[in-house]
Design an enzyme around this catalytic site. Structure first.
Site: not given
Ligand code: BES
Ligand code: ZN
Length: 627
Positions: A320-321, A343, A401, A409
């Protein structure tokens, strides 16, 4: 006992808890409304930041970063001031490139946006230097005591910029539509290492009177939410020619084992998405309070230690990242209402990477679990008619947020899967590569995406347009009924066993041999909403669910346990909540406790212990839940 790394790291936190209490389309940064980012004070069409040069010293005693940010500007002829975003910064002064002092004013504080910093721009001024320091409670930064780290001997600092937190440590134009290159000199205590989302120019650091300094530069222009810093007792292990992992010394070898497939993931991603444009791809494993699973900081993904399951079963997070290196970092949402572009594409691509590396049957498992998450999220948000299920989300008056749900997603990924299956994979993949090329290093709105897909994929085909219903998907609540429901052969048996258990088959008679993490997750998700407590007890005694160390399985089980007020799991629940601060795990558990008729006092008591250990991203969410 075989304790996974994340848990041995988190055990430390428990101790801390006890002791510390298209061609003509113009990118929005060049234009005034309508596509203006409502979460910035900046007026980039007048004057905008193009480069940020930081010179900051980390002081763990006062919990501040202090020093200078020198900003290179691009200004229109008529501009006579520039507006920056700040939050909680103390500004000591602003000077021009020739050293002359520039007048500056800090605007009134907005609870969500912070304060505008307006600097006068006499003619000819194209570089300004802001001297400043951060607040000890800067929203982006978490300053950890040694007791909150794995090694216990050294403090730790890390930043989290997305969505609008960078302004709490860097005075710049903090909008995803305003791309900037950056460089930095970070001075830290001599025994610590600084890493950033940038090329490391002095990997070992350079000794100075003030400590040790590390130099960085990133030549690709990025949105400021991707500027990231971590400082701690860090070691590095190489995983491949351009991949590696950083972590504290006691964690780094386990992390290297867990992430052994990283290089092949990058190669797989490139075959799908085109060349990786950022040089290296490394992962930093953070202490357990890190509020996210992962954060796609360029060149250096930040990751939670709860991903270290010991059996690679949670590495989809890395896929994902990594995918964000294209969808997100190369092509970025221009405003936070367009977050689904980041996302949704990334979740879709993540599963394509998994498919290339681990095969279709395994990737389909993740697609089915994602579809399940989407259904659960829609229920949580109040059903199909809820406005929160719209992809292009309305954030007026809200912190971006707050809009953080599974919708961007999973509904986003479902839309892209629909397009893929409708036009065929070959055509879709060609479109995807073209999309990434056309918008490389640009920030785009949903409207720009729609216009691009219409001119490069739909090509005026009205039947196809009618079949897809893109506008319904993007601007209306609910999941349209043309969605493609994923199926996974590998999960069938786990589903059958859940139904067998629901029919009354005893736990000991269930066939669960060799189940992997995802089969357990699916089994748990397919259990009836309510079960008699003796049935839960027999499940637990047979499969030792309360003692599971895999963070995802334990989380899924603890939610069931809370729903049933299953007493034997309560100590494990408390341990879980105070040993890591990943919001995805702690928010639902605290919410379930607060929603129950028995758990409110427990929630408050546990939160009082856990709160000082969490990052502000997590406390901001939880403060509203645990009142
Ligand atoms: N970019 C996001 C994390 C994020 C989202 C930070 C919104 C601040 C505001 C990151 O790529 C993400 O989606 N992380 C997920 C991982 C998962 C979907 C595999 C998480 O942290 O759960
Ligand atoms: Zn993400």
């Amino acid at each position: 006992m075989n304790i996974p790394l994340w848990f041995s790291v988190t055990a430390v936190l428990v101790a801390a808890a006890c002791s510390s209490g298209g061609g003509e389309e113009r990118p929005p940064q060049d234009t005034a409304p309508p596509d203006r980012d409502i979460h910035t004070f900046a007026r980039p069409w007048e004057a905008r930041v193009t480069h940020v040069a930081l010179d900051l010293t980390a002081d763990f005693m006062s919990k501040t970063l202090a020093g200078k940010a020198s900003l290179t500007l691009s200004r229109s002829a008529s501009a006579h001031e520039i507006v920056l975003d700040t939050k909680g910064l103390t500004i000591a002064g602003v000077v021009a490139q020739d050293g002359r002092t520039l007048k500056h004013t800090l605007g009134p504080a907005d609870a969500i946006l912070g304060q505008a910093l307006t600097v006068e721009l006499p003619s000819g001024v194209t570089d300004i230097t802001v001297s400043y320091r951060t607040a000890p409670d800067a929203a982006a930064l978490q300053w950890l005591a040694p007791s909150q780290t794995a090694g216990k001997a050294h403090p730790y600092l890390y930043s989290q910029g997305e969505a609008i937190l960078t302004r709490s440590w860097i005075p710049t134009q903090d909008s995803p539509g305003i791309r900037q290159t950056y460089s930095a000199r970070i001075t830290v205590p001599r025994e610590l290492t600084a890493v950033m989302s940038a090329e490391q120019l002095t990997p070992a650091g350079v000794e100075s009177a003030a400590g040790r300094s590390f130099d960085f530069k990133l030549t690709q222009a990025i949105p400021p939410y991707l500027i990231a810093l971590a400082v701690g007792d860090l070691q590095f292990r190489s995983l491949g020619p351009r991949t590696g992992v950083y972590a504290e010394p006691s964690v780094v070898d386990g992390a290297a084992k867990e992430f052994a497939d990283l290089e092949s993931m990058v190669t797989a991603a490139e075959s799908l998405l085109g060349p990786y444009r950022w040089g290296r791809y490394d992962v930093l494993v953070l202490p357990p309070s890190f509020p996210f699973g992962g954060m796609e900081n360029p060149r250096l993904t930040f990751a939670t230690p709860t991903v270290l399951a010991g059996d690679k079963s949670l590495v989809t997070l890395l896929a994902h990242e990594l995918a964000h290196s294209w969808s997100g970092n190369l092509v970025t949402n221009a405003t936070w209402s367009d977050f689904w572009l980041n996302e949704g594409w990334t979740t879709y691509v993540e599963r394509r990477i998994m498919e290339t590396v681990y095969g279709r049957p395994r990737a389909d498992v993740f697609r089915v679990l994602g579809w399940r998450d989407l259904a659960d999220e829609i229920t949580r948000l109040g059903g199909m008619q809820s406005k929160d299920t719209v992809l292009h989300v309305d954030l007026k008056g809200r912190d971006p947020d707050d809009g953080s749900t599974q919708i961007p997603y999973e509904k986003g990924a479902a839309l892209l899967s629909l397009v893929e299956s409708t036009v065929g994979r070959d055509k879709f993949d060609a479109y995807l590569k073209g999309y990434l090329e056309r918008f490389a290093f640009k920030s785009i709105t949903t409207a720009m995406f729609l216009s691009d897909i219409r001119s490069h994929l739909l090509n005026g085909d009205q039947a196809l347009e009618a079949k897809l219903r893109l506008d319904d998907w993007i601007y209306q609540p609910a999941v349209p009924d043309n969605a493609v429901v994923p199926q996974a052969e590998q999960l069938k048996a786990a589903g059958e066993q859940a139904r067998a258990f629901a029919r009354g088959v005893s736990a000991t008679a269930l066939r669960t041999r060799d189940w992997n993490t995802q089969e357990w997750l699916y089994f748990l998700s397919e259990l009836p909403a309510t079960l008699p407590v003796d049935r839960l007890t027999s499940l637990d005694q047979t499969f030792h669910l309360t003692e599971r160390l895999n963070s995802e399985v334990l989380f899924a089980w603890l939610r069931i346990a809370v729903r049933h007020h299953y007493q034997p799991a309560m100590p494990a629940l408390e341990r879980f909540l105070i040993s890591q601060g990943r919001r995805k795990f702690v928010r639902p558990l605290f919410q379930d406790l607060m929603d129950s008729d028995w758990g409110k006092a427990d929630a408050k008591r546990i939160y009082a212990i856990a709160r000082p250990l969490y990052h502000s991203v997590t406390t901001q969410t939880l403060d509203a839940i645990v009142k």
